[in-house]
Motif scaffolding. Structure first.
Motif, PDB file in Angstrom:
ATOM      1  N   LEU A  19      66.117  41.644  22.167  1.00 22.74           N
ATOM      2  CA  LEU A  19      64.796  41.748  21.562  1.00 22.74           C
ATOM      3  C   LEU A  19      63.943  40.527  21.896  1.00 22.74           C
ATOM      4  O   LEU A  19      62.759  40.655  22.214  1.00 22.74           O
ATOM      5  CB  LEU A  19      64.904  41.913  20.038  1.00 22.74           C
ATOM      6  CG  LEU A  19      63.586  42.084  19.297  1.00 22.74           C
ATOM      7  CD1 LEU A  19      62.881  43.356  19.736  1.00 22.74           C
ATOM      8  CD2 LEU A  19      63.823  42.096  17.799  1.00 22.74           C
ATOM      9  N   GLU A  20      64.554  39.360  21.866  1.00 23.37           N
ATOM     10  CA  GLU A  20      63.825  38.128  22.202  1.00 23.37           C
ATOM     11  C   GLU A  20      63.323  38.181  23.651  1.00 23.37           C
ATOM     12  O   GLU A  20      62.162  37.865  23.930  1.00 23.37           O
ATOM     13  CB  GLU A  20      64.738  36.919  21.997  1.00 23.37           C
ATOM     14  CG  GLU A  20      64.047  35.599  22.142  1.00 23.37           C
ATOM     15  CD  GLU A  20      64.994  34.439  21.854  1.00 23.37           C
ATOM     16  OE1 GLU A  20      64.994  33.488  22.661  1.00 23.37           O
ATOM     17  OE2 GLU A  20      65.725  34.490  20.856  1.00 23.37           O
ATOM     18  N   SER A  21      64.191  38.603  24.549  1.00 17.49           N
ATOM     19  CA  SER A  21      63.788  38.723  25.957  1.00 17.49           C
ATOM     20  C   SER A  21      62.720  39.798  26.132  1.00 17.49           C
ATOM     21  O   SER A  21      61.800  39.637  26.932  1.00 17.49           O
ATOM     22  CB  SER A  21      64.993  39.054  26.827  1.00 17.49           C
ATOM     23  OG  SER A  21      65.927  38.008  26.797  1.00 17.49           O
ATOM     24  N   ALA A  22      62.848  40.884  25.389  1.00 18.01           N
ATOM     25  CA  ALA A  22      61.861  41.963  25.466  1.00 18.01           C
ATOM     26  C   ALA A  22      60.496  41.470  24.989  1.00 18.01           C
ATOM     27  O   ALA A  22      59.472  41.818  25.576  1.00 18.01           O
ATOM     28  CB  ALA A  22      62.317  43.144  24.617  1.00 18.01           C
ATOM     29  N   GLN A  23      60.493  40.656  23.935  1.00 20.86           N
ATOM     30  CA  GLN A  23      59.238  40.093  23.435  1.00 20.86           C
ATOM     31  C   GLN A  23      58.588  39.213  24.495  1.00 20.86           C
ATOM     32  O   GLN A  23      57.379  39.306  24.724  1.00 20.86           O
ATOM     33  CB  GLN A  23      59.489  39.253  22.179  1.00 20.86           C
ATOM     34  CG  GLN A  23      59.529  40.037  20.906  1.00 20.86           C
ATOM     35  CD  GLN A  23      59.741  39.108  19.726  1.00 20.86           C
ATOM     36  OE1 GLN A  23      60.799  38.503  19.584  1.00 20.86           O
ATOM     37  NE2 GLN A  23      58.737  39.009  18.883  1.00 20.86           N
ATOM     38  N   ILE A  28      59.038  45.513  24.544  1.00 24.65           N
ATOM     39  CA  ILE A  28      59.751  45.976  23.350  1.00 24.65           C
ATOM     40  C   ILE A  28      59.819  47.495  23.286  1.00 24.65           C
ATOM     41  O   ILE A  28      60.892  48.076  23.107  1.00 24.65           O
ATOM     42  CB  ILE A  28      59.111  45.406  22.064  1.00 24.65           C
ATOM     43  CG1 ILE A  28      59.288  43.894  22.014  1.00 24.65           C
ATOM     44  CG2 ILE A  28      59.718  46.052  20.822  1.00 24.65           C
ATOM     45  CD1 ILE A  28      58.570  43.214  20.883  1.00 24.65           C
ATOM     46  N   LYS A  29      58.675  48.132  23.453  1.00 25.50           N
ATOM     47  CA  LYS A  29      58.631  49.599  23.342  1.00 25.50           C
ATOM     48  C   LYS A  29      59.394  50.260  24.489  1.00 25.50           C
ATOM     49  O   LYS A  29      60.165  51.197  24.272  1.00 25.50           O
ATOM     50  CB  LYS A  29      57.181  50.077  23.311  1.00 25.50           C
ATOM     51  CG  LYS A  29      57.044  51.538  23.029  1.00 25.50           C
ATOM     52  CD  LYS A  29      55.606  51.957  22.903  1.00 25.50           C
ATOM     53  CE  LYS A  29      55.527  53.445  22.616  1.00 25.50           C
ATOM     54  NZ  LYS A  29      54.176  53.933  22.531  1.00 25.50           N
ATOM     55  N   ASN A  30      59.200  49.767  25.717  1.00 22.20           N
ATOM     56  CA  ASN A  30      59.873  50.356  26.889  1.00 22.20           C
ATOM     57  C   ASN A  30      61.388  50.272  26.756  1.00 22.20           C
ATOM     58  O   ASN A  30      62.096  51.242  27.043  1.00 22.20           O
ATOM     59  CB  ASN A  30      59.453  49.644  28.176  1.00 22.20           C
ATOM     60  CG  ASN A  30      57.975  49.776  28.452  1.00 22.20           C
ATOM     61  OD1 ASN A  30      57.175  49.961  27.541  1.00 22.20           O
ATOM     62  ND2 ASN A  30      57.612  49.671  29.707  1.00 22.20           N
ATOM     63  N   ILE A  31      61.874  49.120  26.340  1.00 23.91           N
ATOM     64  CA  ILE A  31      63.314  48.938  26.205  1.00 23.91           C
ATOM     65  C   ILE A  31      63.847  49.826  25.088  1.00 23.91           C
ATOM     66  O   ILE A  31      64.912  50.421  25.208  1.00 23.91           O
ATOM     67  CB  ILE A  31      63.659  47.451  25.992  1.00 23.91           C
ATOM     68  CG1 ILE A  31      63.404  46.703  27.301  1.00 23.91           C
ATOM     69  CG2 ILE A  31      65.098  47.276  25.530  1.00 23.91           C
ATOM     70  CD1 ILE A  31      63.573  45.217  27.232  1.00 23.91           C
ATOM     71  N   PHE A  77      65.484  45.699  33.588  1.00 24.01           N
ATOM     72  CA  PHE A  77      65.858  44.747  32.548  1.00 24.01           C
ATOM     73  C   PHE A  77      67.009  45.311  31.699  1.00 24.01           C
ATOM     74  O   PHE A  77      67.983  44.612  31.405  1.00 24.01           O
ATOM     75  CB  PHE A  77      64.617  44.486  31.678  1.00 24.01           C
ATOM     76  CG  PHE A  77      64.723  43.319  30.778  1.00 24.01           C
ATOM     77  CD1 PHE A  77      64.534  42.042  31.253  1.00 24.01           C
ATOM     78  CD2 PHE A  77      64.999  43.501  29.434  1.00 24.01           C
ATOM     79  CE1 PHE A  77      64.633  40.961  30.416  1.00 24.01           C
ATOM     80  CE2 PHE A  77      65.092  42.423  28.587  1.00 24.01           C
ATOM     81  CZ  PHE A  77      64.908  41.145  29.077  1.00 24.01           C
ATOM     82  N   VAL A  78      66.906  46.574  31.334  1.00 23.61           N
ATOM     83  CA  VAL A  78      67.944  47.231  30.526  1.00 23.61           C
ATOM     84  C   VAL A  78      69.220  47.383  31.341  1.00 23.61           C
ATOM     85  O   VAL A  78      70.316  47.138  30.834  1.00 23.61           O
ATOM     86  CB  VAL A  78      67.447  48.607  30.007  1.00 23.61           C
ATOM     87  CG1 VAL A  78      68.563  49.377  29.326  1.00 23.61           C
ATOM     88  CG2 VAL A  78      66.270  48.435  29.079  1.00 23.61           C
ATOM     89  N   LEU A  79      69.080  47.769  32.593  1.00 26.51           N
ATOM     90  CA  LEU A  79      70.246  47.938  33.450  1.00 26.51           C
ATOM     91  C   LEU A  79      71.004  46.612  33.607  1.00 26.51           C
ATOM     92  O   LEU A  79      72.228  46.570  33.503  1.00 26.51           O
ATOM     93  CB  LEU A  79      69.829  48.495  34.814  1.00 26.51           C
ATOM     94  CG  LEU A  79      70.954  48.882  35.752  1.00 26.51           C
ATOM     95  CD1 LEU A  79      71.915  49.878  35.113  1.00 26.51           C
ATOM     96  CD2 LEU A  79      70.388  49.459  37.040  1.00 26.51           C
ATOM     97  N   ARG A  80      70.260  45.529  33.822  1.00 19.04           N
ATOM     98  CA  ARG A  80      70.906  44.206  33.929  1.00 19.04           C
ATOM     99  C   ARG A  80      71.612  43.834  32.623  1.00 19.04           C
ATOM    100  O   ARG A  80      72.692  43.252  32.637  1.00 19.04           O
ATOM    101  CB  ARG A  80      69.883  43.147  34.323  1.00 19.04           C
ATOM    102  CG  ARG A  80      69.471  43.223  35.779  1.00 19.04           C
ATOM    103  CD  ARG A  80      68.724  41.978  36.250  1.00 19.04           C
ATOM    104  NE  ARG A  80      67.639  41.561  35.382  1.00 19.04           N
ATOM    105  CZ  ARG A  80      66.369  41.939  35.500  1.00 19.04           C
ATOM    106  NH1 ARG A  80      66.028  42.771  36.462  1.00 19.04           N
ATOM    107  NH2 ARG A  80      65.450  41.501  34.681  1.00 19.04           N
TER     108      ARG A  80
END
Length: 184
Positions: A19-23, A28-31, A77-80
């Protein structure tokens, strides 16, 4: 300590880091959408879940399968992140990590998750009206409905928000009447 709370304790730091990285990357929404899609895939494919949970299968093989399955399907990002979970031998926690991520992101965005069980499918207008009422009731900015069909309700619906349950079903009303009559 229960097994579920232990899994939750292990999963929370991963969800918080994601979540921190997504921010930081404004994702945030995409992930959240990608993790929901992954949860969907895992719920539909028991074989994939068993494959990922199996400690005898090498991390390299698991990475290869996820790369082929999810490449161009989810954000890189999610795949990694999934590959990191494999490296750390935590991929079996993906369900818990994804659920915690969604829970944390909803709190961050002041979103309430409401589990709605209905006897029949609600129309768009009915869902919008329900969302509006739930926003007023909870004071949150957004409400996400998780819809379920429950034919035992006869008519109406139930809404579960956290530990609070709102029963506006015919079945619930009949149970209240029966309870009232039995206690007289």
């Amino acid at each position: 300590m229960s097994n579920q709370s232990l899994l939750s304790k292990v999963a929370i730091p991963y969800a918080e880091a994601l979540l921190e990285s997504a921010q930081e990357n404004n994702l945030i929404k995409n992930i959240g959408e990608d993790l929901s899609a992954i949860l969907n895939i895992l719920s539909e494919s028991n074989d994939l879940k068993i494959f990922l949970d199996n400690p005898l299968i090498t991390p390299l093989l698991k990475k290869d399968v996820l790369n082929k399955l999810l490449l161009n399907q989810v954000n890189d990002f999610v795949l990694r992140f999934l590959l990191v979970l494999i490296d750390r031998r935590r991929i079996s926690l993906i369900n818990v990590v994804a659920e915690k991520y969604l829970e944390l992101s909803y709190k961050l965005e002041s979103t309430v998750v409401a589990e709605v069980s209905t006897a029949v499918t609600l129309t768009e207008a009915q869902q919008e009206n329900l969302i509006k009422k739930l926003k007023d009731l909870t004071g949150s900015h957004q409400v996400k409905l998780l819809m379920h069909i429950d034919t035992e309700l006869i008519a109406g619906f139930t809404v579960k928000i956290g530990s609070r349950v709102i029963d506006a079903s015919l079945s619930g009303k009949l149970k209240q009447i029966a309870f009232y009559l039995n206690n007289k």
